[in-house]
Design an enzyme around this catalytic site. Structure first.
Site, PDB file in Angstrom:
ATOM      1  CB  CYS A   2      -0.881   0.031   1.228  1.00  0.00           C
ATOM      2  SG  CYS A   2      -1.871  -1.437   1.400  1.00  0.00           S
ATOM      3  NE  ARG A  27       4.495   2.104  -1.251  1.00  0.00           N
ATOM      4  CZ  ARG A  27       5.594   1.971  -0.521  1.00  0.00           C
ATOM      5  NH1 ARG A  27       6.721   2.478  -0.952  1.00  0.00           N
ATOM      6  NH2 ARG A  27       5.581   1.363   0.641  1.00  0.00           N
ATOM      7  CD1 TRP A  74      -0.627  -5.396  -4.360  1.00  0.00           C
ATOM      8  CD2 TRP A  74      -0.431  -6.434  -2.379  1.00  0.00           C
ATOM      9  NE1 TRP A  74      -0.194  -6.680  -4.593  1.00  0.00           N
ATOM     10  CE2 TRP A  74      -0.065  -7.337  -3.394  1.00  0.00           C
ATOM     11  CE3 TRP A  74      -0.385  -6.872  -1.065  1.00  0.00           C
ATOM     12  CZ2 TRP A  74       0.350  -8.633  -3.138  1.00  0.00           C
ATOM     13  CZ3 TRP A  74       0.034  -8.169  -0.809  1.00  0.00           C
ATOM     14  CH2 TRP A  74       0.394  -9.036  -1.839  1.00  0.00           C
ATOM     15  CG  ASN A  98       2.030   0.078   3.906  1.00  0.00           C
ATOM     16  OD1 ASN A  98       1.708  -1.091   3.708  1.00  0.00           O
ATOM     17  ND2 ASN A  98       3.210   0.575   3.541  1.00  0.00           N
ATOM     18  N   GLY A  99       0.407  -1.936   6.147  1.00  0.00           N
ATOM     19  CA  GLY A  99       0.918  -2.916   7.113  1.00  0.00           C
ATOM     20  C   GLY A  99      -0.163  -3.926   7.414  1.00  0.00           C
ATOM     21  CD  GLU A 478      15.712 -11.687 -11.943  1.00  0.00           C
ATOM     22  OE1 GLU A 478      15.341 -12.382 -10.989  1.00  0.00           O
ATOM     23  OE2 GLU A 478      15.261 -10.546 -12.164  1.00  0.00           O
ATOM     24  CE  LYS A 482      12.081  -9.442 -13.381  1.00  0.00           C
ATOM     25  NZ  LYS A 482      12.982  -9.522 -12.285  1.00  0.00           N
ATOM     26  CD  GLU A 485       8.542 -10.313 -11.317  1.00  0.00           C
ATOM     27  OE1 GLU A 485       8.384  -9.574 -10.356  1.00  0.00           O
ATOM     28  OE2 GLU A 485       9.594 -10.303 -11.999  1.00  0.00           O
ATOM     29  CG  HIS A 501      18.318 -36.024 -13.421  1.00  0.00           C
ATOM     30  ND1 HIS A 501      18.712 -37.344 -13.303  1.00  0.00           N
ATOM     31  CD2 HIS A 501      19.431 -35.311 -13.699  1.00  0.00           C
ATOM     32  CE1 HIS A 501      20.022 -37.415 -13.502  1.00  0.00           C
ATOM     33  NE2 HIS A 501      20.481 -36.191 -13.745  1.00  0.00           N
ATOM     34  CE  LYS A 599      10.489  -2.030  -7.538  1.00  0.00           C
ATOM     35  NZ  LYS A 599      11.082  -3.072  -8.392  1.00  0.00           N
TER      36      LYS A 599
HETATM   37  C1  F6R Z   1      10.954  -9.442  -8.996  1.00  0.00           C
HETATM   38  C2  F6R Z   1      10.970  -8.633  -7.802  1.00  0.00           C
HETATM   39  C3  F6R Z   1      10.833  -9.306  -6.477  1.00  0.00           C
HETATM   40  C4  F6R Z   1      11.791  -8.656  -5.478  1.00  0.00           C
HETATM   41  C5  F6R Z   1      11.557  -9.234  -4.082  1.00  0.00           C
HETATM   42  C6  F6R Z   1      12.527  -8.665  -3.068  1.00  0.00           C
HETATM   43  O1  F6R Z   1      11.047  -8.683 -10.148  1.00  0.00           O
HETATM   44  O2  F6R Z   1      11.078  -7.438  -7.867  1.00  0.00           O
HETATM   45  O3  F6R Z   1      11.057 -10.674  -6.577  1.00  0.00           O
HETATM   46  O4  F6R Z   1      13.097  -8.880  -5.881  1.00  0.00           O
HETATM   47  O5  F6R Z   1      10.245  -8.956  -3.667  1.00  0.00           O
HETATM   48  O6  F6R Z   1      12.434  -7.296  -2.992  1.00  0.00           O
HETATM   49  P1  F6R Z   1      13.589  -6.406  -2.383  1.00  0.00           P
HETATM   50  O7  F6R Z   1      14.792  -6.575  -3.229  1.00  0.00           O
HETATM   51  O8  F6R Z   1      13.050  -5.023  -2.386  1.00  0.00           O
HETATM   52  O9  F6R Z   1      13.829  -6.914  -0.990  1.00  0.00           O
END
Ligand code: F6R
Length: 604
Positions: A2, A27, A74, A98-99, A478, A482, A485, A501, A599
């Site tokens: 949030c 966010r 969120w 937020n929280g 990774e 991507k 996501e 395997h 985010k």
């Molecule tokens: C993927 C992504 C998430 C963050 C994860 C950790 O694109 O952004 O997987 O990497 O939520 O976030 P941070 O690095 O902010 O602790």
């Protein structure tokens, strides 16, 4: 997660509140709302579900407001419906939160006994009623706020307005980020600096158990005992253009391209002629890090993938042993710590709840030290950690992390060199390899038109496989993350040798298999793994600088520039980022704000 933004001003802030809130959209975006007080001391509220632009339509129903709070939600407790959208209200009180309030059920029961009727499914609504209940008892907002948060269990950043005190905003924080920014005849509360950058660079952070009272004239910070606190005012060097699109269609695209400059700046700042500059992790750290015998990396998501690359780098160049754990597991595990073990957590935001609780746990265990590699200077993680290394990648707005990943990798490469020095790592050669990033990255960006073309072959797929070996395996992880996501295509990553395997059973002529194949000592092995795919008529997409024949139409070779093995992970992820971006564009998804994701993941 949030986002909170509030302004106490002398002027009308109706539009400003909306535009600032938009900067927090990244966010989380299930729903959004604004509550503000007009000159006649009336409180006005607008709310909408879906993207913040939906709120714009209701903006014209608001009169001029001078004090206001706003929120992007969120959803955690309760679906993204209007009734669950913030601000929540009770009597003269409106709040944004937020929280997570863990004991909200108990508080609900208490409030019901006091004849309050609760209308939402959220944990946040109880805060509004609780403050109203306490305010009615004492007629003092500071006392009412302190008394209310005293019974809250969990994490919170809260913004409150009270139509009886029309020029004031009150705030409280514990375990969720909140800043107070100081402007000219205006003061602000916000979840991060981005909404205020047009107005001011000056802010302070509200620490755990701290409260604030803001008007257009002043900011007062106080603690639970109503003691006034003097807080350090920080001047950020983040500019508004860093949180604006600057001609790009999406933040993700902008941030992919920013990688060149960020990595170049990091090189100029930390890399000398033939060796790294001294003590780049802080005063005395070269000596401290040279004594490290073991490293425990902890992080989440993309940051965790960065730690896997670092583990590989360190173990390749020293006898130091490393573990890499996702934070959500680390905090519940028994941890065995040998002498001279360093704890390293990696986080773009510095506010990831799982990583924060792992760091808190680590501080109680017997580590030599704790180091945070982070992108946000004034964050919970940087405040908690003994040693801090800032990536300085600038704000990352797109939910899918790109520039944070490569700047984490760059930071971790520097770290790997420093801890491996005593073990005879070839620093001079490594430094010369690092210096090639700048040149090679240009050739990688030139691949974008080709990658764009290839992306159409993914558009209608439901599943994909990503393969790598050695240092390329975390890149496969990774790259798969991507794609998942932002294009919502299922993607699994495997060590290429693991294919036979089990996952090979998935391969048929429809299955796209993406492989990262730098021309190194592992290349032959990877090629034979790929032959297993080709024998099953799988469709392969190979990112490689190795000369390999294109046997048939089912093999797509994306010719990568030659590149020293050391920097392969930093450079090979970039075309994969571009691939996900173009697939997502073709699928018309919300690239910067993929569904269900936030985010900064501030809840555990
Ligand atoms: C993927 C992504 C998430 C963050 C994860 C950790 O694109 O952004 O997987 O990497 O939520 O976030 P941070 O690095 O902010 O602790």
């Amino acid at each position: 997660m949030c986002g909170i933004y509030g302004i106490a001003s002398r002027k009308s802030i109706t539009n400003k509140l909306f535009h600032g809130l938009k900067k927090l959209e990244y966010r989380g975006y299930d729903s959004s709302g604004i509550a503000g007080i007009s000159q006649d001391r009336k409180c006005h509220v607008i709310k909408s579900t879906g993207p913040i632009n939906n709120l714009k339509k209701r903006l014209k129903t608001l009169p001029n407001i001078f004090t206001g709070i706003s929120h992007t939600r969120w959803a955690t407790h309760g679906e993204p419906l209007l009734k669950n959208t913030h601000p929540h209200h009770s009597g003269s009180i409106n709040i944004v939160h937020n929280g997570i309030i863990e004991n909200h059920e108990d508080i609900r029961n208490f409030l019901k006994k006091k004849k309050y009727s609760l209308t939402s499914d959220t944990d946040s609504e109880v805060i509004a009623h609780l403050i109203n209940y306490n305010y009615k008892k004492c007629n003092d907002m500071r006392l009412a706020l302190v008394g209310s948060v005293n019974v809250l269990e969990g994490s919170y950043a809260i913004g409150v307005i009270n139509s009886n005190l029309p020029d004031k905003i009150f705030a409280a924080s514990s375990g969720s980020p909140l800043i107070i920014a100081k402007g000219k005849n205006e003061n602000y509360i916000a979840s991060d600096i981005s909404p205020v950058l047009n107005d001011t660079q000056k802010y302070l952070t509200l620490g755990d158990g701290e409260f604030a009272e803001l008007s257009s004239e002043k900011v007062i910070v106080f603690d639970k005992k109503s003691k006034i606190l003097t807080k350090k005012v920080i001047t950020t060097n983040i500019k508004d253009e860093q949180v604006s699109l600057m001609g790009h269609k999406h933040f993700m695209h902008k941030e992919i391209y920013e990688q060149k400059e960020i990595l170049n700046e990091m090189k100029n700042r930390y890399v000398g002629h033939t060796s790294l500059l001294p003590n780049i992790f802080g005063p005395g750290t070269d000596n401290l890090l040279s004594k490290i015998k073991h490293v425990h990396f902890v992080a989440c998501g993309t940051s965790y993938h960065a730690s896997l690359v670092a583990k590989d780098w360190i173990e390749q160049h020293s006898t130091i042993t490393c573990t890499a754990e996702v934070a959500s597991e680390y905090k519940y595990k028994k941890i065995n710590i040998l002498p001279d073990t360093l704890f390293v957590c990696i986080s773009q935001s510095g506010e990831t709840a799982d990583t924060i609780s792992s760091l808190k746990k680590a501080k109680k265990l017997g580590y030599k030290d704790t180091l945070a590699i982070c992108n946000v200077a004034e964050s919970t993680i940087t405040r908690l950690s003994n040693l801090v290394f800032l990536m300085n990648a600038g704000p990352e707005i797109s939910v899918a992390s790109t520039k944070a990943f490569t700047s984490q990798l760059f930071s971790l490469l520097l770290f790997s060199i420093i801890v491996s020095r005593k073990h005879g790592c070839a620093e001079r050669k490594m430094v010369s390899d690092i210096k090639q990033i700048d040149k090679i990255i240009n050739s990688i960006f030139r691949l974008e038109p080709e990658i764009k073309k290839i992306s159409s072959k993914f558009k209608n797929k439901d599943h994909t496989l990503f393969l790598g070996k050695g240092g390329s395996y975390p890149i496969a992880l990774e790259a798969a993350l991507k794609l998942k996501e932002i294009s919502y295509i299922h993607a699994s990553a495997y060590h290429s040798g693991e294919l036979k395997h089990g996952p090979l059973a998935l391969v048929d002529k429809k299955m796209p298999v993406v492989c990262f194949l730098p021309d190194n000592y592992l290349a032959k092995l990877v090629l034979s793994n790929l032959a297993e795919v080709e024998a099953r008529q799988g469709q392969t997409f190979i990112f490689t600088n190795k000369k390999i024949p294109r046997k048939n139409k089912k093999v797509e070779i994306i010719k990568m520039p030659d590149c020293p093995d050391l920097i392969v992970p930093i450079l090979y992820i970039i075309p994969a980022q571009l691939l996900s971006y173009h697939v997502a564009l073709k699928k018309k998804t919300d690239v910067d704000k993929p569904r269900n994701l936030a985010k900064s993941v501030t809840v555990e």
